[in-house]
Design an enzyme around this catalytic site. Structure first.
Site, PDB file in Angstrom:
ATOM      1  N   LYS A 277     -12.921  61.180  25.912  1.00  0.00           N
ATOM      2  CA  LYS A 277     -14.181  60.845  25.635  1.00  0.00           C
ATOM      3  C   LYS A 277     -14.916  61.985  24.816  1.00  0.00           C
ATOM      4  O   LYS A 277     -14.711  63.226  25.334  1.00  0.00           O
ATOM      5  CB  LYS A 277     -14.971  60.743  27.156  1.00  0.00           C
ATOM      6  CG  LYS A 277     -16.371  59.976  26.792  1.00  0.00           C
ATOM      7  CD  LYS A 277     -16.759  59.565  28.316  1.00  0.00           C
ATOM      8  CE  LYS A 277     -17.895  58.743  28.228  1.00  0.00           C
ATOM      9  NZ  LYS A 277     -18.814  58.503  29.580  1.00  0.00           N
ATOM     10  N   GLU A 363     -21.157  47.553  42.728  1.00  0.00           N
ATOM     11  CA  GLU A 363     -22.476  47.456  43.522  1.00  0.00           C
ATOM     12  C   GLU A 363     -22.505  46.584  44.749  1.00  0.00           C
ATOM     13  O   GLU A 363     -23.270  46.716  45.633  1.00  0.00           O
ATOM     14  CB  GLU A 363     -23.519  46.950  42.327  1.00  0.00           C
ATOM     15  CG  GLU A 363     -23.863  47.613  41.183  1.00  0.00           C
ATOM     16  CD  GLU A 363     -22.948  47.753  39.971  1.00  0.00           C
ATOM     17  OE1 GLU A 363     -22.938  48.121  39.000  1.00  0.00           O
ATOM     18  OE2 GLU A 363     -21.816  46.715  40.089  1.00  0.00           O
ATOM     19  N   ARG A 391     -26.541  42.480  40.964  1.00  0.00           N
ATOM     20  CA  ARG A 391     -24.991  41.939  41.060  1.00  0.00           C
ATOM     21  C   ARG A 391     -24.525  42.041  42.473  1.00  0.00           C
ATOM     22  O   ARG A 391     -23.491  41.683  42.993  1.00  0.00           O
ATOM     23  CB  ARG A 391     -24.160  43.184  40.413  1.00  0.00           C
ATOM     24  CG  ARG A 391     -24.667  43.425  38.974  1.00  0.00           C
ATOM     25  CD  ARG A 391     -23.636  44.165  38.293  1.00  0.00           C
ATOM     26  NE  ARG A 391     -22.385  43.319  37.608  1.00  0.00           N
ATOM     27  CZ  ARG A 391     -21.361  43.775  36.871  1.00  0.00           C
ATOM     28  NH1 ARG A 391     -21.290  45.208  37.127  1.00  0.00           N
ATOM     29  NH2 ARG A 391     -20.686  43.233  36.477  1.00  0.00           N
TER      30      ARG A 391
END
Length: 614
Positions: A277, A363, A391
């Site tokens: 990243k 979630e 969600r």
């Protein structure tokens, strides 16, 4: 200089290039991403890490006929640049500009909208099976970040996909050891163990794809012996996928031929790609979290420490309250689904590491996990964005509310969120929460009220939610106390005549400005559930017309609650319900978006004058 990049207006142009041109193209593309994001703000680290992978995928696969599904969608800026949107990058995430995520309405190359995580394998499997059903010879590729693999939905899709051995489905795991917050969980440790066998794995899978059959048979026997010695059995193969990798996701000389070989294989394929990243920009490599979603900055200087803002953000208010309440009550535990920084829990983790739980991008699990903690007498606080709580709606109803468990929900990013657009806007929480029995629902109008509401929710012996917007509040100072407010009670902020405005949460202040122009009464209702019916009755008795104002959908929201209460009480007074329209609101500056929806002070005043000739 973008000599090569300027010649690419579609992936077809890319595929006409020689292999030797791809590396200098990657350098140009990475620099273009950096320059673009530094001018507009947006997601940076993740996109710097997918440059070579994006080039290789579009070079090998016949896009858009072959489908690419990106997950999470914030890693798609190189994809956008290579698919005809290079000259639109200056408008990224701005009003009437291009989205920061894949968007089907924006380009035929954006095959699926993926701003929430862990949906790509399900969508790509649907596309692959649709191709089989229609007799079409095309590939479906899901590119999923390692953080997105922590969600159960990804494994549900793999479980389904593994039984179909005649489809053209490829799952590319972009393993950069970083989702948004630092990686957590057993899956991350598993991927680290797989990395230890990368030399064996690479050799083994080159053999699978290119060696003649006698040598391949020898390689298979070697594989059975070596697997036990070097690499743990891959769970991906147990799901029915042919596991290949890990390979270097920045090495085009590895990526391109590997993808070309995979393209000739039938059945579910799983390619493990390792990327970094922030690749190619040293500052982002060193601090990928800081550079995950920066605002505008000078690439030569990097992100400078911001001056202390004049106003606290609501996220800071929550973070400070969480630490203070945890110091006062040993039973408090804090939970986040992979949003430690975004939800303001960095300091809480430092001070109370054994009472802090990052469950990954999961979630549904976060809410039922909180329910289990509450069953044992602890007091969980779930810090979650409004859009992400959607969600876990079944878990909220079935596992928490039905059992009336003591769980506090801190809902950040309620209402419009600006540059992230419709996928991340928290427009529906008031409607989807208030219909659930046992729930208490509050909307904060300023920083201090937010702190008091959090204490109120925490002390309430059942499920309670406090919603607050993104960004700074009105500048109201907060103390260190843990005071509460009376349950289900609003307050009068301004006494006027004829018209009473009942405002909820973030729109109390613009509604107050409108009330002053109209000489109207302004009530800060504070609670959507339980609604202050006595205050409503009093206002209805002393005013000719009523108006509700909320930064949420009007269908089923706070205004609907007022209308229902009026009907039940037999109150027959004109009622104007103002809120977000019945459409998805695009990305752009939050103030401009609110004005477009008629929810700034001028818009509220205009709507009231038009309805009641005030």
């Amino acid at each position: 200089m973008t000599t090569l990049l300027n010649t690419i207006n579609s992936p077809a142009d890319l595929r006409s290039m020689t292999r030797s041109q791809l590396k200098p193209l990657a350098d140009e593309l990475r620099q273009y991403v950096l320059e673009s994001v530094s001018k507009t703000g947006g997601h940076l680290s993740s996109n710097l890490g997918t440059v070579e992978l994006t080039i290789a995928l579009h070079y090998v696969f016949n896009t858009p006929e072959d489908r690419l599904v990106w997950d999470v969608g914030h890693q798609t800026y190189p994809h956008k640049i290579l698919t005809g949107r290079r000259d639109q990058m200056h408008s990224l995430r701005q009003l009437n500009g291009i989205s920061g995520f894949p968007r089907r309405a924006e380009s035929e190359y954006d095959t699926f909208g993926t701003a929430h995580s862990s949906t790509s394998i399900s969508a790509a499997l649907g596309m692959a099976l649709a191709a089989r059903t229609k007799g079409e010879d095309r590939h479906a590729v899901a590119i999923i970040g390692d953080g997105s693999m922590t969600a159960g939905m990804a494994f549900e899709a793999m479980n389904n996909a593994g039984v179909h051995d005649d489809i053209n489905l490829l799952v590319v795991l972009n393993d950069n050891d970083m989702s948004i917050s630092p990686p957590v969980g057993a899956l991350n440790r598993y991927l680290a163990r797989l990395m230890s066998g990368k030399f064996y794995a690479t050799a083994r899978n080159v053999g699978k794809s290119v060696l003649p059959s006698p040598v391949l048979e020898l390689a298979k026997r070697f594989e059975e012996h070596a697997k036990g010695m070097i690499v743990p059995a891959t769970m991906f193969e147990e799901f029915g996928f042919n596991y290949i990798g890990p390979i270097d996701g920045h090495d085009l000389d590895s990526l391109v031929p590997t993808l070309q070989n995979i393209k000739n294989l039938k059945g579910p394929q799983f390619l493990h790609v390792v990327t970094k990243k922030g690749q190619g920009y040293k500052l982002a490599e060193a601090d990928p979290v800081l550079y995950h979603g920066p605002g505008k900055f000078n690439p030569a200087e990097g992100i400078k420490p911001a001056a202390a803002p004049a106003k606290q953000s609501y996220t800071q208010v929550f973070g400070n309250w969480l630490c203070d309440m945890a110091a006062a009550d040993q039973k408090l535990v804090g939970i986040t689904p992979a949003m430690r920084e975004g939800s303001g829990m960095v300091e809480f983790e430092k001070q109370f590491p054994r009472r802090y739980y990052d469950v990954g991008i999961a979630e549904q699990h976060s809410v039922t996990f909180a329910a289990g903690l509450a069953c044992e007498g602890l007091k969980p606080v779930v810090a979650i964005y409004s859009t992400f709580l959607q969600r876990a709606y079944d878990q909220l109803i079935h596992d928490v509310a039905l059992q009336n468990l003591d769980v506090t929900f801190a809902l950040d990013r309620a209402g419009l969120v600006g540059a992230d657009g419709a996928t991340h806007a928290g427009n529906y929480d008031l409607a989807y929460l208030r219909c659930i029995p046992n729930m208490v629902v509050m909307a904060a109008s300023d920083e201090n009220e937010c702190r008091q509401m959090l204490s109120t929710a925490y002390q309430y012996p059942g499920p309670a939610a406090v919603r607050y917007p993104r960004g700074a509040g009105a500048g109201v100072p907060t103390g260190k106390d843990l005071d509460t407010i009376p349950l289900g009670k609003g307050e009068i902020k301004r006494q006027g005549k004829r018209i009473a405005i009942l405002a909820f949460g973030s729109l109390v202040h613009p509604a107050l400005q409108a009330a002053e122009q109209l000489d109207a009464t302004l009530a800060n209702m504070r609670f959507v559930k339980p609604l202050d019916v006595e205050l409503l009755k009093s206002l209805a008795a002393s005013h000719d017309e009523l108006v509700t104002v909320e930064e949420g959908c009007t269908m089923g929201g706070a205004g609907s609650a007022v209308a229902e209460a009026m009907a039940e009480a037999g109150i027959h007074k004109p009622l104007l319900i103002l809120g977000l329209p019945d459409r998805f609101v695009d990305h752009g500056d939050p103030g401009l978006l609110l004005a477009q929806c008629g929810l700034d002070a001028a818009g509220i005043e205009k709507s009231i004058r038009a309805r009641f000739a005030a």
